[in-house]
Design an enzyme around this catalytic site. Sequence first.
Site, mmCIF file in Angstrom:
data_model
loop_
_atom_site.group_PDB
_atom_site.id
_atom_site.type_symbol
_atom_site.label_atom_id
_atom_site.label_comp_id
_atom_site.label_asym_id
_atom_site.label_seq_id
_atom_site.Cartn_x
_atom_site.Cartn_y
_atom_site.Cartn_z
ATOM 1 N N GLU A 1 62.989 74.147 -16.804
ATOM 2 C CA GLU A 1 63.126 72.740 -16.832
ATOM 3 C C GLU A 1 63.315 72.030 -18.299
ATOM 4 O OE1 GLU A 1 62.947 69.111 -16.705
ATOM 5 O OE2 GLU A 1 62.644 70.031 -14.724
ATOM 6 N N THR B 1 60.505 62.547 -9.589
ATOM 7 C CA THR B 1 59.265 62.882 -8.919
ATOM 8 C C THR B 1 58.068 62.345 -9.620
ATOM 9 O OG1 THR B 1 59.902 65.304 -8.210
ATOM 10 C CG2 THR B 1 57.574 65.067 -8.603
ATOM 11 N N SER C 1 56.513 56.669 -5.608
ATOM 12 C CA SER C 1 55.400 55.648 -5.229
ATOM 13 C C SER C 1 54.198 56.373 -4.535
ATOM 14 C CB SER C 1 55.753 54.271 -4.268
ATOM 15 O OG SER C 1 56.248 54.885 -2.983
ATOM 16 N N HIS D 1 56.420 58.984 4.136
ATOM 17 C CA HIS D 1 57.063 58.188 5.050
ATOM 18 C C HIS D 1 56.821 58.897 6.353
ATOM 19 C CE1 HIS D 1 59.581 56.152 2.028
ATOM 20 N NE2 HIS D 1 59.383 57.317 1.512
#
Length: 154
Positions: A52, A62, A66, A70
């Site tokens: 990273e 990420t 929200s 889904h």
Amino acid sequence: MRTLSKLCVIATRCYSSSATCDVAVVGGGIVGLATARELLTRHPSLKVTVLEKESSLATHQTGHNSGVIHSGIYYTPGSLKAQLCVKGAAMTYDYCTRRNIPYRKCGKLIVAVTLAEIDQLNKLYERGQTNGVPDLSVLDSDELKKTEPHCTVS
């Protein structure tokens, strides 16, 4: 078996160029970490390194999502996307429940605001049923008012 929390510690350390691993996963977001976790779950003896570029994990997409899971209501019936949404939502809730990870299953309220949208709303409901989306319901004006007092119908 190594856990994700141990993996996260590994992911944030800098290693010298002589460090070796069996698999390097590029990216410390949800996809990278989920991939690394799955590799360790299936092959506990692997040496997995997450690379990273940022100083902490999940700092890009990420970290900005929200948190919505889904349901699959919007996708073409029978499509892979619809199937994966329905299955993935169930798997996510199961995963959280088994690990005592708190979540709030608040649902989604889709409202037709014009008479013309009622037909579209009915089609969306039928699509959700065809896709196997659980807990779908159509609310009348009284039920809507109880669910969301600030939503008014005329």
